[in-house]
Design an enzyme around this catalytic site. Structure first.
Site, mmCIF file in Angstrom:
data_model
loop_
_atom_site.group_PDB
_atom_site.id
_atom_site.type_symbol
_atom_site.label_atom_id
_atom_site.label_comp_id
_atom_site.label_asym_id
_atom_site.label_seq_id
_atom_site.Cartn_x
_atom_site.Cartn_y
_atom_site.Cartn_z
ATOM 1 N N ALA A 82 1.622 -3.240 -0.211
ATOM 2 C CA ALA A 82 2.274 -2.644 -1.363
ATOM 3 C C ALA A 82 1.848 -2.876 -2.247
ATOM 4 O O ALA A 82 1.869 -4.455 -3.050
ATOM 5 C CB ALA A 82 3.791 -2.199 -1.429
ATOM 6 N N LYS A 83 2.110 -2.321 -3.559
ATOM 7 C CA LYS A 83 1.355 -2.797 -4.673
ATOM 8 C C LYS A 83 2.661 -3.479 -5.919
ATOM 9 O O LYS A 83 2.679 -2.302 -6.936
ATOM 10 C CB LYS A 83 0.457 -1.875 -5.542
ATOM 11 C CG LYS A 83 -0.899 -2.546 -6.491
ATOM 12 C CD LYS A 83 -1.874 -1.835 -7.321
ATOM 13 C CE LYS A 83 -2.208 -2.007 -8.526
ATOM 14 N NZ LYS A 83 -3.518 -3.233 -7.714
ATOM 15 N N THR A 84 2.770 -4.330 -4.966
ATOM 16 C CA THR A 84 4.328 -4.701 -5.992
ATOM 17 C C THR A 84 4.125 -5.673 -7.223
ATOM 18 O O THR A 84 3.393 -6.534 -7.363
ATOM 19 C CB THR A 84 4.732 -5.505 -4.756
ATOM 20 O OG1 THR A 84 5.042 -4.468 -3.641
ATOM 21 C CG2 THR A 84 6.213 -5.792 -5.107
ATOM 22 N N TYR A 143 2.139 -10.617 -8.308
ATOM 23 C CA TYR A 143 0.864 -10.110 -8.939
ATOM 24 C C TYR A 143 1.406 -12.660 -9.673
ATOM 25 O O TYR A 143 0.513 -12.512 -11.051
ATOM 26 C CB TYR A 143 0.477 -9.513 -10.287
ATOM 27 C CG TYR A 143 -0.173 -8.709 -9.488
ATOM 28 C CD1 TYR A 143 -1.765 -8.264 -9.474
ATOM 29 C CD2 TYR A 143 0.568 -7.780 -9.197
ATOM 30 C CE1 TYR A 143 -2.268 -7.437 -8.958
ATOM 31 C CE2 TYR A 143 -0.190 -6.322 -7.992
ATOM 32 C CZ TYR A 143 -1.962 -6.569 -8.014
ATOM 33 O OH TYR A 143 -2.585 -5.300 -7.389
#
Length: 322
Positions: free
Chosen positions: A160-162, A166
């Site tokens: 998942a690009k959560t 980052y």
């Protein structure tokens, strides 16, 4: 540089268009406090046949998958999200652009239970300009192996690009930059190469392209594009497997990939010059045009700009007219 909140334009929010400077959310927004949200970075390119979005269907599906994995229920279809991205380019008069669809919680309450929260979607787009200097794209980056490990697959949702992921990337990149490097290479909790701070990693050895398997790293759209270009267009063998740090040291070539970065060579890792045994050019010289990295850069540039010769016609479905 003009602050992102001080410009003209329009931002799409839950089906409505907001004037750029008036697009606001509350200070007690749940995602601001806890990082639970997901996003995509999508590129639009001006081509011979007009402006198009590159692999927007794949990006939008990953956004929906990320939201589902995070248990953030979307009440909008992928087709509607793609259309909103097309309209975002038109309303803002953009041709070459970066779009950021983002899913976030509302401000109905705070707390880890995240109960009774509304789910919102916004899409903004702007001219990315030169994300990286032409010199860096030609000569390559100097990287440092980070002391910050990438997430374990049972600690977070690695596919998942959560938003919250980052923080890990920023810690790694900022440490490397402060030490005088351009990029960080992150290892997984077992010590194998995972990815760069916000990009996937590839190496070339004896004509074979290698990249870490997708476990603790993001399943990148650009990563997939490069794998398919290598296999289907250039006829290069690709292996997805575990990779150790010293394999990058002794690689013939190495590069990183990402939507914004596209394809960037790595010329050095931890003070070791990559490709030295293969007769690499001096550190201040461009990579050879016959190098696989340069050939993939050329192919990727052609397909993203809609320059589709006979060899790339089979990838036309990657381009969605704006």
């Amino acid at each position: 540089m003009t602050p992102l909140d001080d410009r003209d334009g329009w931002i799409w929010h839950d089906g409505e268009w907001l004037a750029w400077r008036e697009a606001r959310t509350h200070l007690l927004n749940h995602t601001l406090h806890y990082g639970m949200g997901c996003f995509e970075g999508v590129r639009a390119y001006a081509g011979a046949d007009g402006t198009h979005l590159f692999r927007v269907a794949e990006h939008t599906r990953r956004l929906a998958d990320s939201a589902h994995a995070l248990d953030m229920a979307l009440d909008i279809s992928e087709a509607e999200l793609i259309e909103a991205q097309r309209q975002c380019l038109a309303r803002n008069g953009l041709t070459n652009a970066y779009l950021k669809p983002t899913v976030f919680f509302g401000s109905e309450g705070l707390g880890l239970r995240a109960k009774g929260l509304s789910v919102h979607v916004m899409i903004a787009a702007w001219d990315l300009g030169d994300y990286i200097s032409p010199e860096a794209a030609s000569i390559g980056l100097r990287a440092l192996t980070s002391s910050w490990a990438r997430h374990h697959v049972n600690i977070s949702l690695c596919r998942a690009k959560t938003n919250g992921h980052y923080v890990n990337s920023m810690l790694a990149l900022n440490t490397a930059v402060k030490a005088g490097f351009d990029e960080a290479i992150m290892l997984d909790p077992e010590g194998y190469v995972a990815e760069a701070s916000a990009a996937n990693v590839f190496l070339v050895r004896d004509g074979v392209l290698h990249t870490p398997e997708v476990t603790s790293c993001l399943q990148g759209i650009t990563r997939d594009s490069v794998i398919r270009l290598a296999r289907e267009v250039l006829g290069v063998e690709v292996q997805e497997r575990r990779i150790t740090r010293d394999e990058l040291y002794t690689a013939d070539e190495a590069f990183v990939t990402g939507t914004a970065a596209e394809i960037l060579p790595l010329r050095e890792l931890d003070g070791r010059r990559i490709g030295a045994r293969a007769g690499a050019p001096p550190p201040d010289h461009p990579i050879p045009q016959d190098a696989l990295t340069a050939r993939l850069q050329h192919c990727y540039r052609r397909v993203t700009r809609g320059e589709l010769g006979d060899d790339l016609q089979g990838l036309r479905h990657w381009l969605t007219p704006a």
